[in-house]
Design an enzyme around this catalytic site. Sequence first.
Site, PDB file in Angstrom:
ATOM      1  N   GLU A  24     -22.442   8.277  11.432  1.00 48.53           N
ATOM      2  CA  GLU A  24     -21.791   8.608  12.693  1.00 48.53           C
ATOM      3  C   GLU A  24     -20.280   8.458  12.569  1.00 48.53           C
ATOM      4  O   GLU A  24     -19.792   7.416  12.121  1.00 48.53           O
ATOM      5  CB  GLU A  24     -22.323   7.617  13.748  1.00 48.53           C
ATOM      6  N   SER A  44     -32.823  15.069  14.871  1.00 47.16           N
ATOM      7  CA  SER A  44     -32.396  14.112  15.886  1.00 47.16           C
ATOM      8  C   SER A  44     -33.567  13.154  16.125  1.00 47.16           C
ATOM      9  O   SER A  44     -34.522  13.149  15.365  1.00 47.16           O
ATOM     10  CB  SER A  44     -31.943  14.822  17.148  1.00 47.16           C
ATOM     11  N   CYS A  46      10.334  20.280  42.201  1.00 52.16           N
ATOM     12  CA  CYS A  46       9.168  19.599  42.783  1.00 52.16           C
ATOM     13  C   CYS A  46       9.412  18.083  42.829  1.00 52.16           C
ATOM     14  O   CYS A  46       9.616  17.447  41.794  1.00 52.16           O
ATOM     15  CB  CYS A  46       7.917  19.902  41.957  1.00 52.16           C
ATOM     16  N   TYR A  79       0.842  -1.200   0.000  1.00 49.30           N
ATOM     17  CA  TYR A  79       0.000   0.000   0.000  1.00 49.30           C
ATOM     18  C   TYR A  79       0.877   1.250   0.000  1.00 49.30           C
ATOM     19  O   TYR A  79       0.684   2.163  -0.802  1.00 49.30           O
ATOM     20  CB  TYR A  79      -0.924  -0.008   1.224  1.00 49.30           C
ATOM     21  N   CYS A  94       1.927  22.870  38.610  1.00 57.03           N
ATOM     22  CA  CYS A  94       2.975  23.293  39.523  1.00 57.03           C
ATOM     23  C   CYS A  94       4.141  23.763  38.651  1.00 57.03           C
ATOM     24  O   CYS A  94       4.646  22.996  37.842  1.00 57.03           O
ATOM     25  CB  CYS A  94       3.400  22.119  40.405  1.00 57.03           C
TER      26      CYS A  94
HETATM   27  S1  IVH Z   1     -31.026   8.148  12.246  1.00 59.74           S
HETATM   28  C1  IVH Z   1     -33.737  11.243  10.747  1.00 59.74           C
HETATM   29  N1  IVH Z   1     -29.574   6.035  12.889  1.00 59.74           N
HETATM   30  O1  IVH Z   1     -28.251   9.547  17.112  1.00 59.74           O
HETATM   31  C2  IVH Z   1     -32.840  10.197  11.274  1.00 59.74           C
HETATM   32  N2  IVH Z   1     -29.131   8.096  14.016  1.00 59.74           N
HETATM   33  O2  IVH Z   1     -30.141  10.965  18.934  1.00 59.74           O
HETATM   34  C3  IVH Z   1     -31.870  10.728  12.244  1.00 59.74           C
HETATM   35  N3  IVH Z   1     -27.286   7.984  15.617  1.00 59.74           N
HETATM   36  O3  IVH Z   1     -28.454  12.616  15.433  1.00 59.74           O
HETATM   37  C4  IVH Z   1     -30.774   9.857  12.607  1.00 59.74           C
HETATM   38  N4  IVH Z   1     -26.786   5.854  15.300  1.00 59.74           N
HETATM   39  O4  IVH Z   1     -26.202  11.294  15.289  1.00 59.74           O
HETATM   40  C5  IVH Z   1     -29.815   7.342  13.117  1.00 59.74           C
HETATM   41  N5  IVH Z   1     -28.351   4.097  13.330  1.00 59.74           N
HETATM   42  C6  IVH Z   1     -28.587   5.406  13.557  1.00 59.74           C
HETATM   43  C7  IVH Z   1     -27.839   6.153  14.498  1.00 59.74           C
HETATM   44  C8  IVH Z   1     -28.148   7.512  14.693  1.00 59.74           C
HETATM   45  C9  IVH Z   1     -26.476   6.970  15.951  1.00 59.74           C
HETATM   46  C10 IVH Z   1     -27.206   9.353  16.200  1.00 59.74           C
HETATM   47  C11 IVH Z   1     -27.338  10.466  15.184  1.00 59.74           C
HETATM   48  C12 IVH Z   1     -28.564  11.249  15.625  1.00 59.74           C
HETATM   49  C13 IVH Z   1     -28.666  10.889  17.066  1.00 59.74           C
HETATM   50  C14 IVH Z   1     -30.083  11.047  17.557  1.00 59.74           C
END
Ligand code: IVH
Length: 678
Positions: A181, A85, A437, A39, A431
């Site tokens: 994520e 969220s 020390c 690589y 410190c």
């Molecule tokens: S779906 C409209 N799927 O959890 C759909 N979110 O508390 C929105 N997260 O903001 C997100 N794993 O950052 C989704 N398998 C998953 C997830 C996930 C982690 C996070 C994400 C979201 C937060 C919500």
Amino acid sequence: MSIIPQTLRDEHAALAAELHEANHRYYVLDDPTLTDAEYDAKLRRLQAIEAEHQELATPDSPSQRVGAQPLASFGSITHGQAMLSLANAMSADELREFDQRVRRTLELGESDPPVRYVGEYKIDGLGVSLTYEQGILVRGATRGDGSVGEDVTQNLRTIRSIPLRLGAVEPMPARIEVRGEVYLSKAEFVRLNEARELSGEPLFANPRNAAAGSLRQLDSRVTASRRLDFIAYTCGAVEGATWPSQSAFLTWLAAAGFAAGEHRLLDGPEAAVLFREEAAERRHALPYDIDGVVIKVDDAGRQKVLGELSRSPRWAIAFKLPAEQAETVIRDIEASVGRTGAVTPTAVFDTVTLAGTRVTRASLHNQDEIDRKGVFIGARVIVQKAGDIIPEVVRTLDEMPADREPWKLPTACPACGTPVLRPEGEAITRCPNRSGCPAQLQARLEHWVARAAMDIDGVGESLLAQLVSAELVGDVADLYTLTVEQLAALPRMGQRSAENAVAAIEASRRRPLERLLFALGIRHVGESGARGLAAAFGSLEAVAAADLEALAATPDIGATTAAALVEWFADPASQALLSKLAERGIEPQAPDRVSADPRFDGKTFVFTGALTRLSRDAASEEVRRRGGKTAGSISKLTDYVVAGEKAGSKLDKATRLGLAILTEDEFEAMLALSDGAD
Ligand code: IVH
């Protein structure tokens, strides 16, 4: 602009394609095709072509993975579609209520079949949005406030599990925001914190914070060194493609080159409840932290009917797992002084069992953390293990009684009494008494003798404490003037131990340069940084004489570390120490190889189980000196597995993969053969 010969263009395109494929195989499929050496060779060739013809260094070139020039600040990016969220369900009943709401909105009757959901893991990381145009990654942003995030494109490009261009998939959208994520695996979190501890940097409290800190770096080379990962799970704005369901989208993501997390089709709420129970059981065995599962209505048409509330979709819910937590009472808060003078508070509490181990102490990191959590002696608190590993105080359950003072770090160093300092804008209190020390001296000595540093066996914590309190040593160089008589006169030291200690100190005079560089305890210089410096400069004098640019251009050395090095070597106290070490006969050895033994050269070794004669570090070093490499886990690219006593699952895997397995004796015989060839 130079004209690029077609053959060179073709070679560049072929190399880029191979490197993309190799990345995907290694980081997404966990099934490598190229060795690291292959690589690296291909990447170097690609970089050489790009150095001659810069227009080939496009943003989707594999060369962009190593990081780019530091930014002054992050720009902002408006998401094509808001990043929502999720609403939470904390119990099986709340999940059943969610299902009832879904059924009502979809106007399903009692006799209609259960709703089909997809269950995914909810990884505890940071949500990001990646924009691909015609299959090329053009932008990446943090979630921000949901509408506008920060432009962290340079940093996201360094994450190997993020494709810089999508694989040939159908449909190929003209434009798509892929969301998922960014996270740090538990193993990388531990590795990162160990390295930070060794180089005197503040520790990250948990993998999530570490991932956030690593992603929000203006210097993307720092991000590149942190081994972040990415799992994709949804999309934002899309032009030119649709999918019939979430499960179809997850399949598409995998085909496009993403790591799509584990998921399962679930018919009805009871299947979802089971899925969460299984996740709770598997949680500790997963390579990353999860804080729940996400339950999504599978059918895209139904998702549309269900629609969104202002902040979260009505078709999905986060079904949380309880964090493994325990209640205990803080009995004491201790302030200890580290090598760099950092004064760190540690909470001592009644023993609790968390994730299978007994825990009595947790770092409180700094004063701000104590204030924020309202911690005081006698308080009932909730503790948990961050990333399943590092104990932390989550919150205080009691209000502080009116007659109690909040706990404050001492204003004077607990070891030497010098008034402590906390620079404006910094979290760490220090410190400042570097040379006088005793606690700092003790910590510096402990670091100096450590196995990964000068490896002085037989000189441990308690002997060092005696040497410090008897004022027999005032710095690490003084170790080299100690006599057997001096040591033998100390309480609890026999003649034999004194002789052994002096011999061990003696043997450390000629350690490899990289060990000395690490042992000096320069801020930010960890083991790999020290190795990079030794390989690049070859001598201590050359490192000391190097300027900021030359240092920052060294592998494993970022801008911060380069600055710390320049500062350290410019300090008269450091210069005095170096001349004292030289006077006392400390002669670091330039990086050498015993020989380019073909049994070791370019080969990857994995150690498993306990070795009885060599330490793992020493064994790894022997392999490195002969041109080989060591890895922590087994893959098809492993050449040799050295199985010590009580070798476990790694040995099983090695057997399954049909790898060459060596006993400790066979490994030592191999070492001896190449020593003989020298
Ligand atoms: S779906 C409209 N799927 O959890 C759909 N979110 O508390 C929105 N997260 O903001 C997100 N794993 O950052 C989704 N398998 C998953 C997830 C996930 C982690 C996070 C994400 C979201 C937060 C919500």
